[in-house]
Design an enzyme around this catalytic site. Structure first.
Site, short mmCIF file in Angstrom:
data_model
loop_
_atom_site.label_atom_id
_atom_site.label_comp_id
_atom_site.label_asym_id
_atom_site.label_seq_id
_atom_site.Cartn_x
_atom_site.Cartn_y
_atom_site.Cartn_z
N LYS A 82 31.06 51.65 45.35
CA LYS A 82 31.38 51.29 43.96
C LYS A 82 30.24 51.75 43.06
O LYS A 82 29.06 51.44 43.31
CB LYS A 82 31.52 49.77 43.90
CG LYS A 82 32.64 49.27 43.03
CD LYS A 82 32.81 47.78 43.23
CE LYS A 82 33.73 47.20 42.19
NZ LYS A 82 33.76 45.72 42.28
O1 G3P Z 1 34.68 42.96 40.96
C1 G3P Z 1 34.48 42.13 39.85
C2 G3P Z 1 35.42 42.41 38.74
O2 G3P Z 1 36.73 42.17 39.14
C3 G3P Z 1 35.01 41.65 37.51
O3 G3P Z 1 35.53 40.37 37.49
O4 G3P Z 1 35.77 38.06 36.70
O5 G3P Z 1 33.50 39.11 36.78
O6 G3P Z 1 35.17 39.84 35.08
P1 G3P Z 1 34.95 39.30 36.44
#
Ligand code: G3P
Length: 221
Positions: A83
């Site tokens: 990633k």
């Molecule tokens: O991999 C993390 C991504 O899905 C971000 O999620 O909930 O931190 O905005 P969030």
């Protein structure tokens, strides 16, 4: 649509994998840190639980560092997807890693142009952060629709991985918009399986069933 689980918590990964609804896993440095465990140890354990793509993120901010970390991360397991953030350095790193056959997921992505460039340099996935974009009063679902259209226009094989799914409605919208994958936190996966009407329906059937005399309630004789 494929479903990935967005967590580094191995208990949750085991739980939802047993149900049979998890095709892969995404992690990020924050999710790994929240487990308080060694990066390599967690990623290796996840790869023993799930037989599918496992995204693990670089922490370097410059291309050379990302390429170095990406090569090391990719060696952990054949299912690893490296990633990499959607930055100029990130695109440069993805260009190099994809030519080496390393799968990549371009993350923290907020525009169709970033997705187009990620596809150009050979990304395996792009991860638009839908929930975080919505929080800035810009439609994350529209972004998914745009990226899906751009990729279809030019037959890119890069998959759209809807990320930052804050609740089950986000997942439904991602599916309707044509995302190839959604990565979903455990609590949202739980929410997706539940409906009060299902619970009420089952309760009603059993209430009626229990009106039968006891000797007639044996299903199998
Ligand atoms: O991999 C993390 C991504 O899905 C971000 O999620 O909930 O931190 O905005 P969030």
């Amino acid at each position: 649509m494929e479903i990935f689980i967005d967590t580094a918590n191995v208990s949750a990964i085991r739980q939802f994998s047993r149900i049979g609804i998890v095709d892969g896993v995404t992690t990020n440095p924050a999710l790994i840190a929240s487990e308080g465990r060694n990066f390599r140890e967690v990623v290796e354990e996840i790869c023993t639980i799930i037989n599918g793509p496992v995204s693990a993120e670089v922490i370097s901010l410059h291309a050379e560092g990302m390429i170095h970390e990406g090569r090391l991360i990719a060696k952990i397991h054949p299912n690893i997807v490296v990633k990499i953030p959607a930055t100029p350095a990130g695109f440069e790193a993805v260009n190099v890693l994809s030519q080496e056959g390393i799968k990549t997921n371009v993350t923290v992505l907020y525009t169709a142009n970033q997705a187009l460039l990620a596809a150009k340099v050979g990304a395996t996935y792009v991860s638009p952060f839908v929930g975080r974009l919505d929080a800035t009063s810009t439609s994350g679902t529209e972004l998914i629709q745009e990226i899906v259209s751009v990729f279809n226009n030019y037959n890119f094989s890069t998959k759209v991985l809807a990320a930052s799914m804050r609740n089950s409605i986000y997942v439904k919208h991602a599916a309707l918009a044509g995302a190839h994958v959604a990565t979903i936190p455990p609590e949202v996966l739980e929410q997706m399986m539940l409906s009060e009407l299902t619970d009420l329906g089952v309760e009603g059937f059993l209430a009626e069933w229990n009106t039968l005399p006891e000797e007639k309630r044996n299903y199998f004789s």
